[in-house]
Design an enzyme around this catalytic site. Structure first.
Site, PDB file in Angstrom:
ATOM      1  N   HIS A  88       0.740  -1.138   0.137  1.00 19.36           N
ATOM      2  CA  HIS A  88      -0.523   0.249  -0.586  1.00 19.36           C
ATOM      3  C   HIS A  88       0.943   1.185  -0.543  1.00 19.36           C
ATOM      4  O   HIS A  88       1.748   1.118   0.310  1.00 19.36           O
ATOM      5  CB  HIS A  88      -0.862   0.300   1.346  1.00 19.36           C
ATOM      6  CG  HIS A  88      -2.065   0.585   1.042  1.00 19.36           C
ATOM      7  ND1 HIS A  88      -1.915   2.116   1.530  1.00 19.36           N
ATOM      8  CD2 HIS A  88      -3.288   0.994   0.295  1.00 19.36           C
ATOM      9  CE1 HIS A  88      -2.996   2.576   0.950  1.00 19.36           C
ATOM     10  NE2 HIS A  88      -3.999   1.930   0.721  1.00 19.36           N
ATOM     11  N   GLU A 144      -4.057   1.842  -7.388  1.00 20.51           N
ATOM     12  CA  GLU A 144      -4.147   2.747  -7.007  1.00 20.51           C
ATOM     13  C   GLU A 144      -2.848   3.894  -7.196  1.00 20.51           C
ATOM     14  O   GLU A 144      -1.802   4.449  -7.078  1.00 20.51           O
ATOM     15  CB  GLU A 144      -4.265   2.664  -5.329  1.00 20.51           C
ATOM     16  CG  GLU A 144      -4.674   1.863  -4.847  1.00 20.51           C
ATOM     17  CD  GLU A 144      -5.097   1.827  -2.723  1.00 20.51           C
ATOM     18  OE1 GLU A 144      -6.553   2.128  -3.185  1.00 20.51           O
ATOM     19  OE2 GLU A 144      -4.047   2.465  -2.812  1.00 20.51           O
ATOM     20  N   GLY A 150      -7.403   8.954  -0.800  1.00 20.19           N
ATOM     21  CA  GLY A 150      -8.153   9.852   0.114  1.00 20.19           C
ATOM     22  C   GLY A 150      -8.218  11.897  -0.842  1.00 20.19           C
ATOM     23  O   GLY A 150      -8.353  12.289   0.565  1.00 20.19           O
ATOM     24  N   SER A 189     -10.109   7.052  -3.467  1.00 18.01           N
ATOM     25  CA  SER A 189     -11.055   7.871  -3.551  1.00 18.01           C
ATOM     26  C   SER A 189     -12.283   6.784  -4.162  1.00 18.01           C
ATOM     27  O   SER A 189     -13.806   7.878  -5.406  1.00 18.01           O
ATOM     28  CB  SER A 189     -11.202   9.365  -3.976  1.00 18.01           C
ATOM     29  OG  SER A 189     -10.209   9.953  -2.896  1.00 18.01           O
ATOM     30  N   GLY A 210     -11.192   2.820   0.825  1.00 19.88           N
ATOM     31  CA  GLY A 210     -10.811   3.348   1.738  1.00 19.88           C
ATOM     32  C   GLY A 210     -12.040   4.026   2.489  1.00 19.88           C
ATOM     33  O   GLY A 210     -12.683   3.250   4.066  1.00 19.88           O
ATOM     34  N   GLY A 211     -11.643   5.328   3.102  1.00 25.24           N
ATOM     35  CA  GLY A 211     -12.395   6.239   3.432  1.00 25.24           C
ATOM     36  C   GLY A 211     -13.899   6.195   3.480  1.00 25.24           C
ATOM     37  O   GLY A 211     -14.630   5.865   4.587  1.00 25.24           O
TER      38      GLY A 211
HETATM   39  O1  LIG Z   1      -6.665   1.288   0.893  1.00 26.78           O
HETATM   40  C1  LIG Z   1      -7.476   2.481   0.414  1.00 26.78           C
HETATM   41  C2  LIG Z   1      -6.591   2.876  -1.018  1.00 26.78           C
HETATM   42  O2  LIG Z   1      -5.766   3.676  -0.298  1.00 26.78           O
HETATM   43  C3  LIG Z   1      -8.103   4.331  -0.842  1.00 26.78           C
HETATM   44  O3  LIG Z   1      -8.159   4.690   0.463  1.00 26.78           O
HETATM   45  P1  LIG Z   1      -8.900   5.903  -0.095  1.00 26.78           P
HETATM   46  O4  LIG Z   1     -10.296   4.786  -1.068  1.00 26.78           O
HETATM   47  O5  LIG Z   1      -9.768   7.223   0.758  1.00 26.78           O
HETATM   48  O6  LIG Z   1      -9.059   7.033  -1.084  1.00 26.78           O
END
Ligand SMILES: O=C[C@H](O)COP(=O)(O)O
Length: 230
Positions: A88, A144, A150, A189, A210-211
């Protein structure tokens, strides 16, 4: 609820005890839930009657020994955790560390969610990261782009499509002996507003969330939408 769109929720470094009880309300949803280390045993027990697979967000590059605060693949194995995420962007592993972790996890027979990503649109970065795989791993790849993680704005659908196609091509060329193609997901995101568009327009096998996975209602909508698409 089995979806053809594979979902992985990464809860990152958040206190999630009440949230885990909400995930318990999803007895028939097949997905991966990556929780902080201290919740692993608790989450496995809590979710044992669901189809949710509990996994770790990282593992140490070391096999065992005097590495205070680190968690090895052997420890995960010892507590029955079979799934681990490696590479990651928020972990910032070097290529060498990626390689070593992949070898250790694979030797332990673990299922790996392997993140690859770019700082810009450099395909060579992806190739180098993909080439860390040996081909003997049980693996799902997650693409990613750093700028999308994020940020609240997912990457351009066309860019995702192009990069994912390039990843598939590299994987196919390197591991032509695999009976089934390796799944390639997108992360960065992802939310309830863009998840369907991403799967429709970018030809991905799944989504790494993620978030939004910290907000159960929103995650539920992502799950429902992806199920509908299948
Ligand atoms: O592990 C998840 C990813 O880093 C995506 O994170 P996010 O959905 O907060 O952008």
């Amino acid at each position: 609820m089995t979806s053809n769109v594979h979902l992985v929720a990464n809860l990152k470094m958040n206190a999630v005890k009440p949230l885990l009880s909400q995930y318990q309300e999803l007895p028939d949803v097949s997905m991966d839930l990556l929780v902080p280390y201290p919740y692993l045993i608790y989450a496995q027990e809590l979710l044992r009657d669901t189809s949710i697979i509990v996994g770790a967000q990282n593992m140490s590059v070391h096999e065992q020994g005097a590495y205070t605060g680190q968690v090895s693949g052997a420890i995960l194995n010892d507590i029955g955790v079979r799934t681990v995420m490696i590479g990651h962007q928020e972990v910032s592993d070097s290529l060498e560390e990626r390689r070593e972790k992949l070898v250790l996890a694979s030797r332990l027979g673990m299922r790996i969610i392997y993140c690859v990503g770019t700082q810009g649109d450099q395909l060579s970065e992806l190739d180098e990261q993909i080439d860390c795989l040996t081909g003997s791993e049980e693996v799902l790849v997650a693409y990613e782009p750093a700028s999308a993680i994020g940020s609240g704005v997912c990457a351009d659908y066309e860019l995702i499509k192009t990069q994912v196609a390039a990843i598939r091509k590299r994987l196919a060329a390197s591991f032509s002996g695999k009976s089934e193609p390796i799944k390639v997901m997108y992360g960065g995101s992802v939310n309830n507003k863009n998840c369907l568009e991403i799967v429709k327009k970018s030809n991905v096998d799944g989504l790494l969330v993620g978030g939004v996975s910290l907000n159960f209602e929103l995650m539920l909508e992502v799950i429902r939408l992806c199920k509908q698409y299948s």
